[in-house]
Each structure stands twice: as C-alpha cells, then as structure tokens.
Design an enzyme around this catalytic site. Structure first.
Site, PDB file in Angstrom:
ATOM      1  N   CYS A 158       0.840  -1.197   0.000  1.00  0.00           N
ATOM      2  CA  CYS A 158       0.000   0.000   0.000  1.00  0.00           C
ATOM      3  C   CYS A 158       0.881   1.256   0.000  1.00  0.00           C
ATOM      4  CB  CYS A 158      -0.999  -0.049   1.142  1.00  0.00           C
ATOM      5  SG  CYS A 158      -2.492   0.897   0.760  1.00  0.00           S
ATOM      6  N   HIS A 171      -3.619  -5.195   0.287  1.00  0.00           N
ATOM      7  CA  HIS A 171      -2.991  -5.737   1.503  1.00  0.00           C
ATOM      8  C   HIS A 171      -3.018  -7.264   1.493  1.00  0.00           C
ATOM      9  CE1 HIS A 171      -2.786  -1.928   3.868  1.00  0.00           C
ATOM     10  NE2 HIS A 171      -3.701  -1.573   2.977  1.00  0.00           N
ATOM     11  N   GLU A 199      -1.441  -9.237   3.301  1.00  0.00           N
ATOM     12  CA  GLU A 199      -1.330  -9.794   4.655  1.00  0.00           C
ATOM     13  C   GLU A 199      -2.697 -10.115   5.256  1.00  0.00           C
ATOM     14  OE1 GLU A 199      -0.945  -6.674   3.806  1.00  0.00           O
ATOM     15  OE2 GLU A 199      -1.479  -5.242   5.385  1.00  0.00           O
TER      16      GLU A 199
HETATM   17  N1  GLN Z   1      -2.105   6.657   2.764  1.00  0.00           N
HETATM   18  C1  GLN Z   1      -2.173   5.882   1.571  1.00  0.00           C
HETATM   19  C2  GLN Z   1      -3.519   5.995   0.895  1.00  0.00           C
HETATM   20  O1  GLN Z   1      -4.484   6.377   1.500  1.00  0.00           O
HETATM   21  C3  GLN Z   1      -1.832   4.427   1.829  1.00  0.00           C
HETATM   22  C4  GLN Z   1      -2.805   3.717   2.714  1.00  0.00           C
HETATM   23  C5  GLN Z   1      -2.279   2.443   3.281  1.00  0.00           C
HETATM   24  O2  GLN Z   1      -1.080   2.199   3.310  1.00  0.00           O
HETATM   25  N2  GLN Z   1      -3.174   1.595   3.781  1.00  0.00           N
HETATM   26  O3  GLN Z   1      -3.633   5.683  -0.257  1.00  0.00           O
END
Ligand code: GLN
Length: 541
Positions: free
Chosen positions: A384, A510, A512
């Site tokens: 992310c 994600h 994970e």
């Molecule tokens: N802050 C980033 C976004 O909103 C990444 C979010 C995250 O890592 N879950 O896109």
C-alpha cells in the site's frame, strides 16, 4: 429456538488475556470436528468501527472482504479458521446505538421511551443471532470485548444473560477467561481475582459454564478444585491456559485440556475422540524446527506497537513455516532512516518490507529504504503506502522527476505520481470512506506476480484513498518498472514490479489480510524465498 449453538466468551480480571486467541482456538477445534463455525466480536467502545482509530490506540485495523474496518481479533479468527469474516462479525457500541437512534428517528418506536433495556439489548441480541440466522453455521462464537465490571460492557453482559435464557441451556455455553496470577514472593498461584470476577458475572445473572484460566504456572488439582468450588463449575470445566511459546500452540493446549469436549458435552452433542488437526500440527512442526533463518527489515512508523502490523507479522510466520525458515523481523522506525545512515541501518538484511501507513511522518525514511533495496538488489516488498513510496522513489531517482510525490504528502507537487482516486475527491467524511474491501485484479503473464500467484484472476483486499497516477504509466513501464496487476474494471494499478531486480514487488492492496496458517499468502512465501536466495548469494561471496 435455533439449531445453531452459541458460545459466549467474556473476560475478567484484566484485558489482554488473549480472549481472541482462545475463541479462535476453540473455533478451530470445533471446526476440525466437522462443524461450521464463525466467530464474532462485540466491542464496547463508541466509535462505529475502529477505522478512525490511530494504530497506537487499537493496533491494526483489519479489513474484511466486504470492506468492513474491524478489530484485529478478526484477523486471528480468519488465520485460525481459514474462513472469511464480514461486517457482521464485528459490532461496536457505537454501531448498536447508531442503529437504534436511526430507527428512533424513523419513528419505529413511536410513542415509546427508548431505553438501554430493552431497546439497546434487543439490538445487541439481534446482532448476536444475525450470523446464526443465515443458516450457514452450526456454531457462532461471540467474544465480548473488555472486562466484566467495566461500565461500558454492561449492556453486552446483560444481553448475554438474556440470550442464555432465550436460547435455552442446551444451545448455549458461556466461557469466562480470567487470570490466575503467580506471586513469586510466596511461590503461589492466586485464585482470588478469579473468584471476584466470577462473582461480578454472577451479579449480572451469568453463571459461567467453563472457566479458562490464563496462568504462567500449571494449575494443580488443588487449585482446580478450589476454583470449581468457589466459582460453581465442575472441576473438569476449569481449563488451564498456560503462556504459550506461540499463539499457534493454543489450539493444541486447549485440546489437551479438552476445552472442545467440555463445550460439546455441555451442549449434549456426541463427539468423536479426536478432531482432525494433523495439518495444524504439521505447520507447528515446520514452524518450530526451521532449517534456515533470515533477517527482514520492516520499515514502519508505528513500530513501537507491534500490534499495528499484526497481520504482516503473522504472514511472515505462516510463510516462514512453509519455507522451513525462521524469519527474524527487525522493526525499523521510518523516522530514524536518513540518506546517511540507511546503509548502516539496513546492512545485513536479506529483505526489506515497507509497511502501509497514512500521512507524511516517516515518508522520507521509507523512500530512502526503498532506494537502498532497489540499488543493492535486496528483495523488496512494498504494501500500500510501501508501493506508493517505491513509485515516488523511482520517479525521483530513476526518472529524474525532481520532487515527485504523492498528493497526500505534497498536494502541489509537480509530479503527482500518486494521486487521490477520482471518486475520493468529493469525500468529506473520514469513517468508512476509503477504497475498502476485496476487488478483482488481473495479473499479467510473464511477470513475477504471475509466477507467484500462478493465475491471472485474483481478488485482494484494499484500504486506501490514493493510487498510482496512470498518466505516468508509460514512462515507468518504458524504464522497467511495470504494472503487473490491474483492476479489470477501473484500470487502477494494483501490483508493480521492477523487471531488472531479484525481487522488487509492491501491491496497492494488503496481501497480509488473506494469509492464514493453512493457506499462507503466496507473495509472502515468494518474498521469503527471494530473501533466502539473497542470503545464499551473499554467503557464496
Ligand atoms: N495513505 C495511503 C492511501 O491512502 C496508503 C494507505 C495504506 O497504506 N493503507 O492511499
């Protein structure tokens, strides 16, 4: 009333005794006897969900397929049972009140005073029964967050009392998890806090059927008898839950203590001698006798509280076991990393993972860590925000886009390589408004991602507002940083990788959140394999 059996798990004496792990372990054992099981968590705080909580407050926010932002215990439930949870599996006081107040405004209670009993408790009970009523589960295990005696837990405890009555004794079991502290000075285990906690439960009208006693020393028969006598439970239903080497031992420990048998016996269900847990034991065997060892750096900004990256840490354990490899995770604070010290801080690591996150703090350290991994051919995994940092780093240092950034950090950057998603631009509220939950992704053939998944159609969970800016895609791909996974409907870039690097992969989603004990996530498995290769390459030199 229903065929579904309900198990309620309450906690006493103190929090953090591992109610979630005990619930998940019991669920696992019952599931291993051929029953369908789901586990749900009721949290007593006022937030509608934990999505707006800082990770320091509450650890990781776990996202389900249906896009719910939930308590991290749901992660344990999924990792143990290998079945997905949903919004219905996590309910807070805030959500209960919100539902009731919305109905009050709609006139559902016209003419009546809306009260905790019966309106709030009815709403809680409706939510207790919701998953059972789908007909999909033989068992619904409900974990009540917090401790008995807390003011905010009262409506939940009262609802458990009512539910026990409504469901009838052969359909419900209540388990109370408490602490049996060991006093070093006198060399004794003490039962008094448990006696008090059970007394408190009894005052609320709940007689626990089973006591699960968290302890650091074994409970002898005398202590068990004393607990049974004072707490009014059969001595066979006093279950020891001794500190374990790993949370994944707990199902085996609970099996030894026959927790599953006691629960089934209370429900008058016939049971065979053994649950089928051979594959679980196999996993434990691999976990405990690794033949290799690697060092991975986890670069994050909430590293003081390890629960903030719970699912990532657990994914390493699952994937490490598959590879028969002990994964030493080094938690490195992104804010500590500078251009000058990055080499020193990351030296000797066989892999670097840049963690998810929000906001500007620590971002430059993360970008430095990416640069170091890219330039030195160290296996890199960005999740992310981790992928977003990799994109920014590549733009700045390879594509020479000076000051490239995400508009989350620098709204006026000349090179907004990461930008707010179109449909996020009009969003004003914070709660539940990100791109959340599972989305399809098409993986391109011939890429590392494809070699990892072995298939083109995947579905993964998201939690973000920003995305790769497709305006720059051609330029990135022409220089070897390619999009290897794309959302088939929207064209959003979901996976990126550097062609000319041993293993450099970032995901906007994600992974994970989908790794379980019996089904470790392929990206983590491959990342560890790449790190192992890296290690043998270093050793050859
Ligand atoms: N802050 C980033 C976004 O909103 C990444 C979010 C995250 O890592 N879950 O896109």
């Amino acid at each position: 009333m229903s065929k579904t059996k309900y198990i309620f798990v309450t906690g006493g004496v103190t929090s953090s005794l591992g109610k979630g792990i005990v619930a998940a372990s019991l669920g696992k054992l019952i599931q291993a006897r051929g029953y369908s099981v789901t586990i749900q968590k009721f949290d007593p705080y006022i937030n509608i969900d934990p999505g707006t909580l800082n990770p320091y407050e509450h650890g990781e926010c776990y996202v389900t397929d249906d896009g719910a932002e939930t308590d991290l215990d749901l992660g344990h439930y999924e990792r143990f049972l290998s079945i997905p949870t949903s919004q219905a599996n996590n309910v807070t006081t805030g959500r209960i009140y919100d539902n009731v107040i919305q109905r009050e405004r709609a006139g559902d209670f016209l003419g009546k005073t809306v009260q905790v009993i019966p309106h709030i408790t009815d709403e809680i009970k409706d939510n207790f029964y919701k998953l059972g009523e789908t007909g999909n589960y033989d068992f619904v295990i409900t974990e009540i967050g917090g401790c008995v005696g807390d003011i905010e837990s009262l409506p939940f405890i009262e609802s458990v009392r009512q539910a026990k009555l409504e469901l009838g004794p052969s359909n419900v079991v209540s388990i109370h998890l408490t602490l049996i502290p060991y006093l070093k000075a006198s060399g004794e285990l003490k039962t008094k806090p448990t006696q008090h906690s059970v007394k408190e439960l009894l005052e609320s009208g709940i007689q626990p059927d089973v006591l699960v006693c968290r302890c650091e020393r074994h409970l002898n028969m005398d202590i068990r008898k004393k607990l049974a006598l004072f707490c009014n439970v059969p001595v066979t239903n006093v279950i020891e839950s001794i500190d374990a080497e790993t949370i994944y031992d707990v199902p085996i420990l609970m099996r030894k203590e026959k927790l599953d048998e006691r629960v089934l016996a209370k429900l008058k269900l016939k049971y065979k001698k053994e649950p089928k847990i051979e594959d679980w034991k196999e996993f434990l065997g691999r976990l405990k006798s690794p033949t290799e060892e690697i060092d991975i750096g986890l670069i994050g900004k909430y590293v003081e509280l390890k629960d903030s990256y719970k699912s990532i840490a657990e994914s390493f354990i699952h994937a490490g076991a598959v590879n028969e490899c002990k994964v030493n995770v080094h938690w490195i604070h992104a804010e500590d990393i500078t251009k000058e010290n990055v080499g020193k801080l990351l030296k000797g690591l066989e892999g670097v993972l840049v963690a998810p996150g929000f906001g500007e703090r620590g971002i430059e350290g993360k970008i430095e860590a990416v640069r170091y991994a890219r330039e030195n051919g160290i296996p890199f995994f960005g999740i992310c925000l981790g992928l977003q940092c990799a994109v920014i780093e590549y733009a700045r240092n390879v594509l020479k886009m000076k000051g490239a950034n995400s508009t989350e950090m620098a709204p006026k950057t000349r090179y907004p390589v990461i930008d707010l998603m179109e449909d996020q631009k009009t969003v004003v509220n914070y709660g539940g408004t990100m791109r959340l939950g599972a989305y399809d992704c098409t993986v391109k053939r011939g890429t590392k991602a494809f070699a990892t998944y072995g298939q083109a159609k995947i579905r993964e969970r998201h939690r973000h507002r920003y995305e790769f800016n497709n305006k720059y895609l051609e330029e990135f791909e022409n220089s070897g940083f390619i999009a290897s996974g794309i959302n088939p409907e929207t064209g959003l870039v979901e996976i990126m990788e550097i062609k000319d690097h041993p293993w450099f992969v970032g995901t906007q989603y994600h992974p994970e959140l989908r790794s379980t004990v019996l089904s470790p996530h392929p990206l983590f498995v491959k990342f560890i394999k790449a790190a192992l290769l890296q290690k043998s390459a270093i050793e050859v030199i």
